[in-house]
Design an enzyme around this catalytic site. Structure first.
Site, short mmCIF file in Angstrom:
data_model
loop_
_atom_site.label_atom_id
_atom_site.label_comp_id
_atom_site.label_asym_id
_atom_site.label_seq_id
_atom_site.Cartn_x
_atom_site.Cartn_y
_atom_site.Cartn_z
N LYS A 80 6.54 -9.46 6.96
CA LYS A 80 6.39 -8.31 7.87
C LYS A 80 6.58 -8.82 9.28
CE LYS A 80 5.08 -3.89 7.61
NZ LYS A 80 5.33 -2.93 6.54
N GLY A 177 -0.61 16.49 2.17
CA GLY A 177 0.61 16.06 2.87
C GLY A 177 1.85 16.58 2.18
N GLY A 179 4.97 16.30 3.43
CA GLY A 179 6.11 15.69 4.13
C GLY A 179 7.21 15.32 3.15
N ASN A 180 7.92 14.26 3.45
CA ASN A 180 9.07 13.89 2.62
C ASN A 180 8.69 13.64 1.17
OD1 ASN A 180 10.95 14.00 4.75
ND2 ASN A 180 10.20 12.04 5.49
N VAL A 181 7.68 12.79 0.96
CA VAL A 181 7.30 12.45 -0.41
C VAL A 181 6.58 13.64 -1.05
CG1 VAL A 181 6.02 10.89 -1.90
CG2 VAL A 181 7.09 9.99 0.18
P1 NAD Z 1 5.89 12.20 6.20
O1 NAD Z 1 5.56 11.86 7.62
O2 NAD Z 1 7.20 12.82 5.89
O3 NAD Z 1 4.75 13.17 5.61
C1 NAD Z 1 3.41 13.04 5.89
C2 NAD Z 1 2.85 14.43 6.02
O4 NAD Z 1 1.44 14.34 6.13
C3 NAD Z 1 3.35 15.18 7.27
O5 NAD Z 1 3.93 16.41 6.87
C4 NAD Z 1 2.10 15.37 8.10
O6 NAD Z 1 2.11 16.58 8.83
C5 NAD Z 1 1.03 15.37 7.03
N1 NAD Z 1 -0.33 15.09 7.50
C6 NAD Z 1 -0.73 14.25 8.49
N2 NAD Z 1 -2.07 14.31 8.61
C7 NAD Z 1 -2.52 15.16 7.66
C8 NAD Z 1 -3.80 15.62 7.29
N3 NAD Z 1 -4.91 15.22 7.91
N4 NAD Z 1 -3.88 16.50 6.27
C9 NAD Z 1 -2.77 16.94 5.63
N5 NAD Z 1 -1.54 16.55 5.96
C10 NAD Z 1 -1.42 15.66 6.95
O7 NAD Z 1 5.66 10.86 5.39
P2 NAD Z 1 6.19 10.52 3.93
O8 NAD Z 1 7.43 9.74 4.05
O9 NAD Z 1 6.17 11.74 3.08
O10 NAD Z 1 5.07 9.50 3.43
C11 NAD Z 1 3.79 9.98 3.02
C12 NAD Z 1 2.87 8.79 2.78
O11 NAD Z 1 3.44 7.95 1.77
C13 NAD Z 1 2.67 7.89 4.00
O12 NAD Z 1 1.35 7.37 3.95
C14 NAD Z 1 3.66 6.77 3.78
O13 NAD Z 1 3.23 5.57 4.41
C15 NAD Z 1 3.60 6.63 2.28
N6 NAD Z 1 4.84 6.07 1.69
C16 NAD Z 1 6.02 6.70 1.88
C17 NAD Z 1 7.18 6.18 1.31
C18 NAD Z 1 8.50 6.88 1.48
O14 NAD Z 1 9.42 6.57 0.74
N7 NAD Z 1 8.63 7.80 2.41
C19 NAD Z 1 7.11 5.01 0.56
C20 NAD Z 1 5.89 4.38 0.36
C21 NAD Z 1 4.74 4.93 0.95
#
Ligand code: NAD
Length: 357
Positions: A80, A177, A179-181
């Protein structure tokens, strides 16, 4: 900090402190373990309170990458980088080119990528100076659908472990959440017949999931106390803590968020409450699998098939936890350590470096 004692305790191989006066770049690259292959992990751009705080974060995060990559069955070690500074700065080209030069100086021992505070465009600047970078524009792309696929299989495996069937029809899943995932996971779960209750602080994100799946929406703070079968954290870290634990009304916690347990003891507490916990870094390894596919030239289908293996990986973690009477988050660490030990032993017997595709 007693630096070498810390490195010895945590098992790090190398820590490089980098400075470039012209661009103002201040970075630390931590290589934890390269037994399985080159150390891969993102570059975090953050205004740390002190240099020591930055170093501590680099050491902790790089070790985490060793475990995540090992359990996912990838031929990658853990590393990292942290870049110290205000990540909103518009002056990025020279900063990230400087980062690229220092990464390049390590000759491939460390491969950098995006993380908190960095973007794909930043990685394009890094790419001007080194090939040891992933996540650049027009390569593996958005990892979130692969991550969601892995989390979906982690949920199925957890259902198998808890209820003796991995069918999710009629199961109620609370997703924090959208978001993307969260979005992709909601779609997979709906296809499998689950009903969803969701929360997000961003109304547009919630609306997109509701439109696609017909999920029920609850206020952010209410998601923990939903009467559901499964809680899938897909937003923030540290959400399994002293406040939320007594509220949980579920039998399984399995989601994508990194570092879900605020402290290790919260993993113990989940186990003692009889809640099955799918260790976060095992469940969400689809993201790093996606990056790995960029390094190895795998196509999307092959990356998705690798993410499907998370089903069996999680089951083997649960089997070990049951056998040794330990919480699942500890069992995951043991699975990682035993793979690293096994490969280390093989290196001694074999005249060639084994990590070849
Ligand atoms: P993202 O930013 O697209 O989505 C996160 C969502 O969480 C956002 O829509 C945000 O508004 C929401 N959020 C924030 N605070 C909140 C709360 N208190 N209550 C409810 N919703 C809340 O991120 P992502 O890419 O979807 O990733 C989600 C999680 O998975 C993160 O913790 C990330 O580190 C982890 N992760 C993601 C990936 C990936 O491929 N994107 C891979 C491994 C781990």
């Amino acid at each position: 900090m007693r630096l070498f004692d810390t490195l010895s305790d945590m098992g790090h191989e190398q820590v490089v402190v980098c400075h470039d006066r012209a661009s103002g770049y201040r970075g630390i690259i931590a290589i934890h373990d390269t037994t399985l292959g080159p150390a891969l992990g993102g570059a975090r751009f953050w205004q740390y309170a002190s240099d020591e705080a930055a170093l501590t974060d680099a050491l902790r995060l790089s070790r985490g990458m060793t475990y995540k990559n090992a359990v996912a069955g990838l031929n990658l070690g853990g590393g990292k980088a942290v870049i110290i500074g205000d990540n909103r700065t518009p002056h990025r080209e020279m900063l990230f080119r400087a980062h690229g030069r220092f990464v390049d100086s390590l000759g491939g021992r460390y491969i950098t990528a995006e993380d908190v505070g960095t973007t794909v465009e930043d990685m394009d600047f890094v790419h001007m100076e080194t090939t040891h970078v992933t996540g650049i524009v027009s390569k593996s792309g958005d990892p979130s659908s692969v991550t969601a696929r892995g989390v979906f299989h982690a949920i199925r495996a957890s259902a198998q472990q808890r209820w003796g069937s991995d069918r999710l029809e009629g199961r109620r899943v609370a997703i924090q959440g959208c978001g993307n995932v969260g979005f992709h996971l909601a779609a997979e779960l709906t296809k499998a017949g689950a009903t969803l209750v969701v929360s997000d602080i961003d109304a547009r994100k919630v609306a997109r999931v509701v439109e696609a799946t017909g999920a029920t929406v609850v206020a952010s703070d209410d998601i923990y106390r939903q009467q559901a079968d499964i809680f899938a954290p897909c937003a923030l870290g540290g959400i399994i803590n002293d406040t939320t634990l007594p509220e949980l009304r579920v039998e399984i916690v399995a989601g994508a968020a990194n570092n879900q347990l605020l402290e290790d003891r919260h993993g113990d507490e989940l186990a003692s409450r009889g809640i099955l916990y799918a260790p976060d870094y095992v469940a969400n390894a689809g993201g790093v699998i996606n990056v790995y596919s960029e390094l190895t030239g795998w196509d999307r289908q092959r990356a998705l098939r690798k993410a499907d293996e998370i089903y069996h990986t999680i089951l083997s973690v649960y089997a070990l936890a049951a056998r040794d009477g330990i919480p699942t988050y500890r069992a995951a660490d043991r699975v990682a350590e035993s793979r690293i030990q096994a490969v280390r032993a093989m290196v001694r017997q074999w005249p060639q470096y084994p990590n070849k595709e």
